[in-house]
Design a protein around this motif. Structure first.
Motif, mmCIF file in Angstrom:
data_model
loop_
_atom_site.group_PDB
_atom_site.id
_atom_site.type_symbol
_atom_site.label_atom_id
_atom_site.label_comp_id
_atom_site.label_asym_id
_atom_site.label_seq_id
_atom_site.Cartn_x
_atom_site.Cartn_y
_atom_site.Cartn_z
ATOM 1 N N UNK A 1 0.692 -14.372 7.163
ATOM 2 C CA UNK A 1 1.720 -15.254 6.613
ATOM 3 C C UNK A 1 2.875 -14.485 5.972
ATOM 4 N N UNK A 2 2.703 -13.166 5.809
ATOM 5 C CA UNK A 2 3.722 -12.355 5.134
ATOM 6 C C UNK A 2 4.513 -11.528 6.134
ATOM 7 N N UNK A 3 5.797 -11.317 5.824
ATOM 8 C CA UNK A 3 6.632 -10.444 6.647
ATOM 9 C C UNK A 3 6.356 -8.981 6.332
ATOM 10 N N UNK A 4 6.082 -8.699 5.052
ATOM 11 C CA UNK A 4 5.896 -7.325 4.572
ATOM 12 C C UNK A 4 4.811 -7.335 3.503
ATOM 13 N N UNK A 5 4.063 -6.239 3.412
ATOM 14 C CA UNK A 5 3.115 -6.031 2.322
ATOM 15 C C UNK A 5 3.645 -4.928 1.413
ATOM 16 N N UNK A 6 3.427 -5.088 0.120
ATOM 17 C CA UNK A 6 3.784 -4.079 -0.882
ATOM 18 C C UNK A 6 2.498 -3.638 -1.552
ATOM 19 N N UNK A 7 2.177 -2.338 -1.480
ATOM 20 C CA UNK A 7 0.937 -1.833 -2.060
ATOM 21 C C UNK A 7 1.186 -0.485 -2.735
ATOM 22 N N UNK A 8 0.249 -0.028 -3.573
ATOM 23 C CA UNK A 8 0.304 1.375 -3.993
ATOM 24 C C UNK A 8 0.059 2.268 -2.771
ATOM 25 N N UNK A 9 0.592 3.480 -2.815
ATOM 26 C CA UNK A 9 0.226 4.455 -1.787
ATOM 27 C C UNK A 9 -1.158 5.014 -2.099
ATOM 28 N N UNK B 1 -7.717 2.868 -0.626
ATOM 29 C CA UNK B 1 -7.748 2.404 0.767
ATOM 30 C C UNK B 1 -6.562 1.519 1.156
ATOM 31 N N UNK B 2 -5.476 1.543 0.396
ATOM 32 C CA UNK B 2 -4.289 0.805 0.818
ATOM 33 C C UNK B 2 -3.609 1.491 2.003
ATOM 34 N N UNK B 3 -3.825 2.783 2.123
ATOM 35 C CA UNK B 3 -3.116 3.547 3.147
ATOM 36 C C UNK B 3 -3.892 3.685 4.454
ATOM 37 N N UNK B 4 -5.157 4.164 4.436
ATOM 38 C CA UNK B 4 -5.835 4.433 5.719
ATOM 39 C C UNK B 4 -6.185 3.201 6.533
ATOM 40 N N UNK C 1 4.003 7.005 -5.271
ATOM 41 C CA UNK C 1 4.408 6.363 -4.031
ATOM 42 C C UNK C 1 4.085 4.885 -4.020
ATOM 43 N N UNK C 2 4.963 4.106 -3.411
ATOM 44 C CA UNK C 2 4.752 2.675 -3.181
ATOM 45 C C UNK C 2 4.879 2.447 -1.682
#
Length: 264
Positions: free
Chosen positions: A161-169, A200-203, A227-228
């Motif tokens: 439902x989202x265009x983009x996700x924002x997470x910690x790196x 695990x936001x990145x891998x 990093x974000x």
């Protein structure tokens, strides 16, 4: 990033993975408006390690900035099963073991501490045990493939439902050199994997194949960059280029210099 994507996109004979060829050059996206987006925000860990306060603050600050740009933000939980992800990472050790044995044979090297870091030797030993317990390599690969497809569907369903996700790196500010190193002689393959994937936001996006970018948008109290990460839909590098441009313009980092700068 836009110029690199233009160079790398499209299909070349023999490619196993492809960056979708865009309707127009990615470099042209830098001159186009982003428009309002629906953004999912991850403020908590997707793994075992909690997100440190300074990292949460960095994500919150970027979220407020994006909200001020006219985007709609909503908090999101982990979109997949972390334990299943860890199991997948460990199950690949058997395949890794076979590859490692072939390379060692070609190089005339032994698989011991004279030729491998302790953690890589642990993975090799783990893979040996796994293959001994389940010697059918094709069956193992089939299970891995089924898990990968299941995780991809989970993430797609939870974030579609989202265009983009924002997470910690990463969930923490940068560790001193040597912490969580491949030279760790004490940890098992299981322990090192659980720690290695951190928040695990990145891998996870190595599994899904979605385009993602980490931007150094904040600085810790000790002067280290935080990093974000931004993540878009599969094949939608164009949106990622535009929103990354917006944030680089709003929070430029090219003038920052660390307290200690190593020079050649």
């Amino acid at each position: 990033m836009a110029a690199a994507l233009d160079a790398f996109s499209g299909y070349h004979a023999g490619d196993a993975f492809v960056i979708v060829k865009p309707e127009r050059p990615y470099i042209d996206e830098l001159d186009r408006p982003t428009g309002p987006l629906k953004i999912g925000v991850a403020r908590r860990t997707w793994g075992h390690l909690p997100v440190e306060p300074e990292v949460v603050q960095a994500v919150d600050d970027v979220a407020k900035l994006l909200e001020g740009m006219g985007h709609q933000l909503t908090g999101i939980p982990a979109p997949f099963d972390f334990e299943e992800f860890l199991g997948l990472a460990l199950s690949e050790a058997g395949t890794y073991m076979l590859w490692l044995e072939n390379v060692a044979k070609e190089m005339g090297r032994r698989l011991d501490l004279d030729g491998l870091e302790p953690i890589n030797l642990r993975y090799y030993e783990y893979g040996q045990r796994e293959l001994a317990a389940s010697p059918n390599a094709l069956a193992t690969l089939a299970r891995q493939d089924a898990t990968i497809r299941r995780i991809r569907r989970q993430v797609a369903a939870a974030t579609g439902a989202f265009d983009v996700l924002l997470t910690p790196t990463q969930p923490f500010v940068a560790h001193p050199h040597g912490v969580h190193s491949l030279l760790d002689a004490e940890s098992s393959a299981e322990e090192w994997t659980a720690q290695g994937y951190k928040g695990c936001h990145l891998p996870i996006f190595n599994v899904t194949g979605q385009p993602a970018v980490s931007l150094p948008l904040a600085t810790s109290s000790s002067g280290m960059p935080i990093g974000v990460q931004l993540v878009a839909h599969f094949g939608d590098e164009a949106t990622l280029v535009r929103i990354a441009r917006d944030l680089e313009e709003a929070l430029p980092w090219n003038g920052r210099r660390p307290p200690v700068l190593a020079t050649g």
